[in-house]
Write a protein that holds these residues in place. Sequence first.
Motif, PDB file in Angstrom:
ATOM      1  N   ILE A 241       0.844  -1.198   0.000  1.00 59.67           N
ATOM      2  CA  ILE A 241       0.000   0.000   0.000  1.00 59.67           C
ATOM      3  C   ILE A 241       0.880   1.249   0.000  1.00 59.67           C
ATOM      4  O   ILE A 241       0.615   2.201  -0.741  1.00 59.67           O
ATOM      5  CB  ILE A 241      -0.959  -0.017   1.201  1.00 59.67           C
ATOM      6  N   ASP A 242       1.931   1.251   0.814  1.00 58.80           N
ATOM      7  CA  ASP A 242       2.845   2.396   0.850  1.00 58.80           C
ATOM      8  C   ASP A 242       3.502   2.627  -0.503  1.00 58.80           C
ATOM      9  O   ASP A 242       3.672   3.767  -0.930  1.00 58.80           O
ATOM     10  CB  ASP A 242       3.921   2.196   1.913  1.00 58.80           C
ATOM     11  N   HIS A 243       3.863   1.543  -1.179  1.00 59.23           N
ATOM     12  CA  HIS A 243       4.485   1.658  -2.496  1.00 59.23           C
ATOM     13  C   HIS A 243       3.518   2.311  -3.484  1.00 59.23           C
ATOM     14  O   HIS A 243       3.906   3.202  -4.257  1.00 59.23           O
ATOM     15  CB  HIS A 243       4.921   0.284  -2.993  1.00 59.23           C
ATOM     16  N   ARG A 244       2.267   1.899  -3.472  1.00 58.85           N
ATOM     17  CA  ARG A 244       1.272   2.489  -4.382  1.00 58.85           C
ATOM     18  C   ARG A 244       0.993   3.945  -4.023  1.00 58.85           C
ATOM     19  O   ARG A 244       0.827   4.780  -4.917  1.00 58.85           O
ATOM     20  CB  ARG A 244      -0.006   1.662  -4.375  1.00 58.85           C
ATOM     21  N   LEU A 245       0.923   4.252  -2.736  1.00 59.24           N
ATOM     22  CA  LEU A 245       0.736   5.646  -2.324  1.00 59.24           C
ATOM     23  C   LEU A 245       1.911   6.508  -2.785  1.00 59.24           C
ATOM     24  O   LEU A 245       1.719   7.619  -3.292  1.00 59.24           O
ATOM     25  CB  LEU A 245       0.593   5.743  -0.806  1.00 59.24           C
ATOM     26  N   ASN A 246       3.117   5.996  -2.613  1.00 64.19           N
ATOM     27  CA  ASN A 246       4.315   6.713  -3.028  1.00 64.19           C
ATOM     28  C   ASN A 246       4.289   6.986  -4.532  1.00 64.19           C
ATOM     29  O   ASN A 246       4.609   8.095  -4.979  1.00 64.19           O
ATOM     30  CB  ASN A 246       5.559   5.926  -2.634  1.00 64.19           C
ATOM     31  N   ASP A 247       3.903   5.981  -5.326  1.00 63.62           N
ATOM     32  CA  ASP A 247       3.828   6.152  -6.775  1.00 63.62           C
ATOM     33  C   ASP A 247       2.804   7.216  -7.155  1.00 63.62           C
ATOM     34  O   ASP A 247       3.039   8.049  -8.034  1.00 63.62           O
ATOM     35  CB  ASP A 247       3.484   4.837  -7.464  1.00 63.62           C
ATOM     36  N   LYS A 248       1.652   7.213  -6.496  1.00 66.85           N
ATOM     37  CA  LYS A 248       0.611   8.204  -6.792  1.00 66.85           C
ATOM     38  C   LYS A 248       1.075   9.616  -6.443  1.00 66.85           C
ATOM     39  O   LYS A 248       0.817  10.556  -7.187  1.00 66.85           O
ATOM     40  CB  LYS A 248      -0.676   7.883  -6.027  1.00 66.85           C
ATOM     41  N   PHE A 249       1.742   9.764  -5.300  1.00 67.16           N
ATOM     42  CA  PHE A 249       2.224  11.090  -4.921  1.00 67.16           C
ATOM     43  C   PHE A 249       3.335  11.563  -5.852  1.00 67.16           C
ATOM     44  O   PHE A 249       3.440  12.756  -6.139  1.00 67.16           O
ATOM     45  CB  PHE A 249       2.671  11.125  -3.463  1.00 67.16           C
ATOM     46  N   LYS A 250       4.174  10.643  -6.354  1.00 68.59           N
ATOM     47  CA  LYS A 250       5.205  11.026  -7.324  1.00 68.59           C
ATOM     48  C   LYS A 250       4.561  11.560  -8.598  1.00 68.59           C
ATOM     49  O   LYS A 250       5.014  12.546  -9.166  1.00 68.59           O
ATOM     50  CB  LYS A 250       6.093   9.824  -7.663  1.00 68.59           C
ATOM     51  N   GLU A 251       3.493  10.892  -9.059  1.00 71.01           N
ATOM     52  CA  GLU A 251       2.783  11.365 -10.244  1.00 71.01           C
ATOM     53  C   GLU A 251       2.184  12.748  -9.995  1.00 71.01           C
ATOM     54  O   GLU A 251       2.219  13.617 -10.863  1.00 71.01           O
ATOM     55  CB  GLU A 251       1.658  10.400 -10.616  1.00 71.01           C
TER      56      GLU A 251
ATOM     57  N   GLU B 280       1.019  16.010   0.113  1.00 64.56           N
ATOM     58  CA  GLU B 280       0.441  14.871   0.835  1.00 64.56           C
ATOM     59  C   GLU B 280      -0.690  15.327   1.750  1.00 64.56           C
ATOM     60  O   GLU B 280      -1.730  14.680   1.829  1.00 64.56           O
ATOM     61  CB  GLU B 280       1.521  14.157   1.645  1.00 64.56           C
ATOM     62  N   ARG B 281      -0.482  16.432   2.439  1.00 60.84           N
ATOM     63  CA  ARG B 281      -1.505  16.934   3.351  1.00 60.84           C
ATOM     64  C   ARG B 281      -2.742  17.393   2.578  1.00 60.84           C
ATOM     65  O   ARG B 281      -3.867  17.135   2.979  1.00 60.84           O
ATOM     66  CB  ARG B 281      -0.931  18.086   4.173  1.00 60.84           C
ATOM     67  N   ARG B 282      -2.506  18.059   1.451  1.00 54.40           N
ATOM     68  CA  ARG B 282      -3.609  18.640   0.685  1.00 54.40           C
ATOM     69  C   ARG B 282      -4.431  17.583  -0.062  1.00 54.40           C
ATOM     70  O   ARG B 282      -5.650  17.687  -0.156  1.00 54.40           O
ATOM     71  CB  ARG B 282      -3.043  19.653  -0.312  1.00 54.40           C
ATOM     72  N   TYR B 283      -3.781  16.574  -0.632  1.00 47.94           N
ATOM     73  CA  TYR B 283      -4.455  15.584  -1.487  1.00 47.94           C
ATOM     74  C   TYR B 283      -4.542  14.192  -0.861  1.00 47.94           C
ATOM     75  O   TYR B 283      -4.777  13.225  -1.570  1.00 47.94           O
ATOM     76  CB  TYR B 283      -3.734  15.490  -2.834  1.00 47.94           C
ATOM     77  N   HIS B 284      -4.362  14.089   0.441  1.00 50.07           N
ATOM     78  CA  HIS B 284      -4.327  12.778   1.095  1.00 50.07           C
ATOM     79  C   HIS B 284      -5.610  11.980   0.867  1.00 50.07           C
ATOM     80  O   HIS B 284      -5.562  10.793   0.547  1.00 50.07           O
ATOM     81  CB  HIS B 284      -4.055  12.943   2.590  1.00 50.07           C
ATOM     82  N   ASN B 285      -6.769  12.603   1.021  1.00 50.35           N
ATOM     83  CA  ASN B 285      -8.041  11.881   0.883  1.00 50.35           C
ATOM     84  C   ASN B 285      -8.263  11.391  -0.542  1.00 50.35           C
ATOM     85  O   ASN B 285      -8.674  10.239  -0.748  1.00 50.35           O
ATOM     86  CB  ASN B 285      -9.213  12.760   1.319  1.00 50.35           C
ATOM     87  N   GLU B 286      -7.989  12.243  -1.536  1.00 51.86           N
ATOM     88  CA  GLU B 286      -8.211  11.861  -2.925  1.00 51.86           C
ATOM     89  C   GLU B 286      -7.275  10.727  -3.349  1.00 51.86           C
ATOM     90  O   GLU B 286      -7.698   9.762  -3.981  1.00 51.86           O
ATOM     91  CB  GLU B 286      -8.023  13.064  -3.861  1.00 51.86           C
ATOM     92  N   VAL B 287      -6.000  10.856  -2.991  1.00 56.95           N
ATOM     93  CA  VAL B 287      -5.031   9.822  -3.349  1.00 56.95           C
ATOM     94  C   VAL B 287      -5.348   8.526  -2.602  1.00 56.95           C
ATOM     95  O   VAL B 287      -5.270   7.435  -3.168  1.00 56.95           O
ATOM     96  CB  VAL B 287      -3.587  10.301  -3.072  1.00 56.95           C
ATOM     97  N   GLY B 288      -5.750   8.634  -1.342  1.00 57.26           N
ATOM     98  CA  GLY B 288      -6.127   7.443  -0.575  1.00 57.26           C
ATOM     99  C   GLY B 288      -7.296   6.711  -1.208  1.00 57.26           C
ATOM    100  O   GLY B 288      -7.293   5.478  -1.282  1.00 57.26           O
ATOM    101  N   ASP B 289      -8.297   7.453  -1.698  1.00 58.41           N
ATOM    102  CA  ASP B 289      -9.437   6.814  -2.353  1.00 58.41           C
ATOM    103  C   ASP B 289      -9.025   6.129  -3.650  1.00 58.41           C
ATOM    104  O   ASP B 289      -9.501   5.031  -3.958  1.00 58.41           O
ATOM    105  CB  ASP B 289     -10.532   7.845  -2.630  1.00 58.41           C
ATOM    106  N   GLN B 290      -8.124   6.762  -4.410  1.00 60.05           N
ATOM    107  CA  GLN B 290      -7.636   6.144  -5.646  1.00 60.05           C
ATOM    108  C   GLN B 290      -6.880   4.854  -5.351  1.00 60.05           C
ATOM    109  O   GLN B 290      -7.066   3.834  -6.029  1.00 60.05           O
ATOM    110  CB  GLN B 290      -6.724   7.098  -6.403  1.00 60.05           C
ATOM    111  N   VAL B 291      -6.034   4.887  -4.336  1.00 56.25           N
ATOM    112  CA  VAL B 291      -5.246   3.703  -3.983  1.00 56.25           C
ATOM    113  C   VAL B 291      -6.167   2.596  -3.463  1.00 56.25           C
ATOM    114  O   VAL B 291      -5.978   1.424  -3.793  1.00 56.25           O
ATOM    115  CB  VAL B 291      -4.140   4.059  -2.971  1.00 56.25           C
ATOM    116  N   LYS B 292      -7.171   2.955  -2.675  1.00 50.58           N
ATOM    117  CA  LYS B 292      -8.134   1.948  -2.198  1.00 50.58           C
ATOM    118  C   LYS B 292      -8.788   1.236  -3.371  1.00 50.58           C
ATOM    119  O   LYS B 292      -8.901   0.007  -3.383  1.00 50.58           O
ATOM    120  CB  LYS B 292      -9.228   2.604  -1.356  1.00 50.58           C
ATOM    121  N   ALA B 293      -9.234   2.003  -4.365  1.00 46.18           N
ATOM    122  CA  ALA B 293      -9.891   1.406  -5.527  1.00 46.18           C
ATOM    123  C   ALA B 293      -8.937   0.504  -6.301  1.00 46.18           C
ATOM    124  O   ALA B 293      -9.308  -0.614  -6.693  1.00 46.18           O
ATOM    125  CB  ALA B 293     -10.439   2.508  -6.430  1.00 46.18           C
ATOM    126  N   GLU B 294      -7.699   0.960  -6.508  1.00 47.67           N
ATOM    127  CA  GLU B 294      -6.710   0.157  -7.226  1.00 47.67           C
ATOM    128  C   GLU B 294      -6.406  -1.143  -6.492  1.00 47.67           C
ATOM    129  O   GLU B 294      -6.337  -2.215  -7.091  1.00 47.67           O
ATOM    130  CB  GLU B 294      -5.408   0.937  -7.403  1.00 47.67           C
TER     131      GLU B 294
END
Length: 142
Positions: free
Chosen positions: A66-76, A97-111
């Motif tokens: 999960i951390d790896h996918r979160l890291n990849d999304k934040f890099k993008e 990370e602070r500003r987009y945490h919820n949106e990126v978290g939802d994307q990673v959950k779906a993936e």
Amino acid sequence: MTDEPRPAETGTETGASATEAQECHDPNCQDPSHQHGPKKLRQTVEIKDVGPCKKHIKVCIERDDIDHRLNDKFKELMSDAAVPGFRPGKAPRKLIERRYHNEVGDQVKAEVLLASLEQLADEHDIAPLAPPDLDPFQVALP
């Protein structure tokens, strides 16, 4: 134009060629000539029989995946995130990370949910008769 095959085209009708990249399953491989497909999730699966033709499946995915996918999304997101006061791509990662945490978290959950379902069907030979009854609100990123 004729329908006759050219000498250079013979033997390529099967779709396999000598220059085709080999599929690689080594997670640490850095060879660019290999095809690196989507990385499999490391997950623990509990399958319980609930009734005839019904199963209750609980899946726990390792935090590293999960951390790896979160890291990849934040890099993008780092390269093109528009943050007031910063040029595009120049905002600090912590701020993004602070500003987009919820949106990126939802994307990673779906993936992760989709990847987990695909992997579960492949590894445990489960073919559902009906669509699974999922509760996406119980998917939690700790």
